[in-house]
Design an enzyme around this catalytic site. Sequence first.
Site, PDB file in Angstrom:
ATOM      1  N   TYR A   1       0.847  -1.293  -0.015  1.00  0.00           N
ATOM      2  CA  TYR A   1       0.182   0.022   0.106  1.00  0.00           C
ATOM      3  C   TYR A   1       0.842   1.529   0.041  1.00  0.00           C
ATOM      4  CZ  TYR A   1      -3.510  -3.329   1.404  1.00  0.00           C
ATOM      5  OH  TYR A   1      -4.476  -4.301   1.501  1.00  0.00           O
ATOM      6  N   LEU A   2       2.108   0.956  -0.050  1.00  0.00           N
ATOM      7  CA  LEU A   2       3.025   2.293   0.289  1.00  0.00           C
ATOM      8  C   LEU A   2       3.753   2.401  -0.943  1.00  0.00           C
ATOM      9  CD1 LEU A   2       4.677   1.507   3.584  1.00  0.00           C
ATOM     10  CD2 LEU A   2       2.413   2.877   3.234  1.00  0.00           C
TER      11      LEU A   2
END
Length: 639
Positions: A106-107
């Site tokens: 998600y980063l």
Amino acid sequence: MAYIKNLFDRNFLEYASYVIKDRAIPDLEDGLKPVQRRILHTLFEMDDGKLHKVANVIGRCMQYHPHGEASIGPALVVLANKNYFIDRQGNFGNIYTGDGASAPRYLECRVTPLANDIFYNPKLTPYTESYDGRNKEPLLYPAKIPAVLVIGAEGIAVGMSTKILPHNILEVMEAVKSCLQGKKFELYPDFPTGGLVDVSDYRDGNGKVLVRAKLDITDPKRILIKELPYGSTTESIIASIEGAARAGRIKIQGISDYTTGQVEIEIKLARGVYSQETVDALFAFTECEQSISANLLVIKNGFPTIMTVTEVIKYHSKQLVKILTKELELERQELLDKLHLRTLERIFIEERIYKHIEKMKTAEAVEKAVIAGFKPFLKEVGPRGVSSEDVEHLLRIPIRRISLYDINRAKKEMETIEGRIKEIAGLLKKITAYAISWLDGIIEKIKANEEFGRGERKTLYGNFDKVDVKEVVKKDLSIKYDSKTGYIGTSVTGETVAEVSTFDRILVLKKNGAWSVTDIPEKAFIGPGAWWIDVADKEVLSKTVFTIIYKEAKTGFPCIKRCNIEGWIMNKDYSLVPQGADVLHVDTRPKFSFTVHYKPKPRLKILKENFKAQDYNVRGHKTGGVRLAAREAASIELR
């Protein structure tokens, strides 16, 4: 057995060396641990200006890092949260609350322009084989600033550890500038969580600092924590406050956490309690004040070395000059090569030397024809002449380029190159001034960048006194002693002999002259008729003169001993008189008189004698007493 011992010894030394140099301790050259260096190397390789999934970065980095994604991911998050070298997008955790980062998928992240300016130069970077021999990774980056002071470091190796506190990046570069200019400089830590720091015992990076939370006490009935001390989170600081409240150290009505982008913890005080009187208790009993020890251990030239902040700045000021010199020399050499080739191209095309190769049938004949064609123009070519590599370059020029060759544009390009070569020569003569101007350029970039907070200092530094727990805590316990039963403690019924706190200790001088120092007991037996009971305060006891009058065990002769009590071991029994002696009196007055009554015996005319206690010297508590008379004592009388 000897073989096994040698095997273990060799393996342990290899492991210790590996942990120290290749895992836990940062290198002085670029301020990075190996995993951090590999992460930056991966990001430099992937850099295309766009953000990359952290999961992809971790996977790519595993080509270089032998310990897998379990160590790469957290290291990347920590380095990204330093906010200087990795641009981030997504939830990378919260340094205030202690919340962890989201999953790597998600980063997103990418390397910052600042990292490119400071670290990245493949032409000057030494490379080595990766752990499996399939790839090349940087041995060390030629860092232009002391990154080890900017990002800080913490690591535990075999037999040694490092704790380098972070410093303000602008102040670090200003210190390097001052060093280059021969001026004095001082550097103190600057923490991302803000707060206050006492640097009086920093000792140039190898002492300790006292950090405090920043408190707002404008409202007398509540306290706001606006900034955290380094090493604490809102969760840990709230837990410490609640623990102090349960233990009765501070009195609060409630505590609320409103932290989002900025820290805001509200402490509501109990009825009758006010902010000003609670501040010292917060510093004494909670994480609002902490002591942090620093140990500036780095790898220097392949060996672990303890350095000072000043030594690091001096080292990097020389390194900056050295790197910039190498960069300028490398650029000059590349420009000279380019100028040489442009000169050959101009002559090759203008003088139609390419016509000489039309009838040649072999590669050797072609090369000789080209070299022969340049003989009339060797003065223009210069001392380098025409090499086989130069001929190969000329023969690769496409026909389209020859037909569209613009003489004026080529001359203008060559003039530009020559101008830059002269400029580099001037910069090399004034390399220190050039290094300072380079630093000024980086400083301006940081000041203009809001993502770096414009480089402003976050932690206020100065000197403040450490709060003494014993001074803050209330003496709300009563020590009572029952002289008949011989019991002492907080739960004993009897005469109150001292008001104490839970942090105090008591000294008890018993009837037989024995004494000891213990923690505050709930109920303990010391025997009836104890001579002296009070708080064991070393400062007070070192000035208190104990006068003990006693009878010798065998002869019954009277003796006097005057002493101070300056040191002890907890719960250990000591004695102020010889074994078996009978203590007649104990006194703490500096001056007093007394009469010794002797036991009547045949032909004994003098049955009493007067003495003054102050006539006898004060000695250590382990020394023996002084005999008053060679007569058996019966009793004493105070006057």
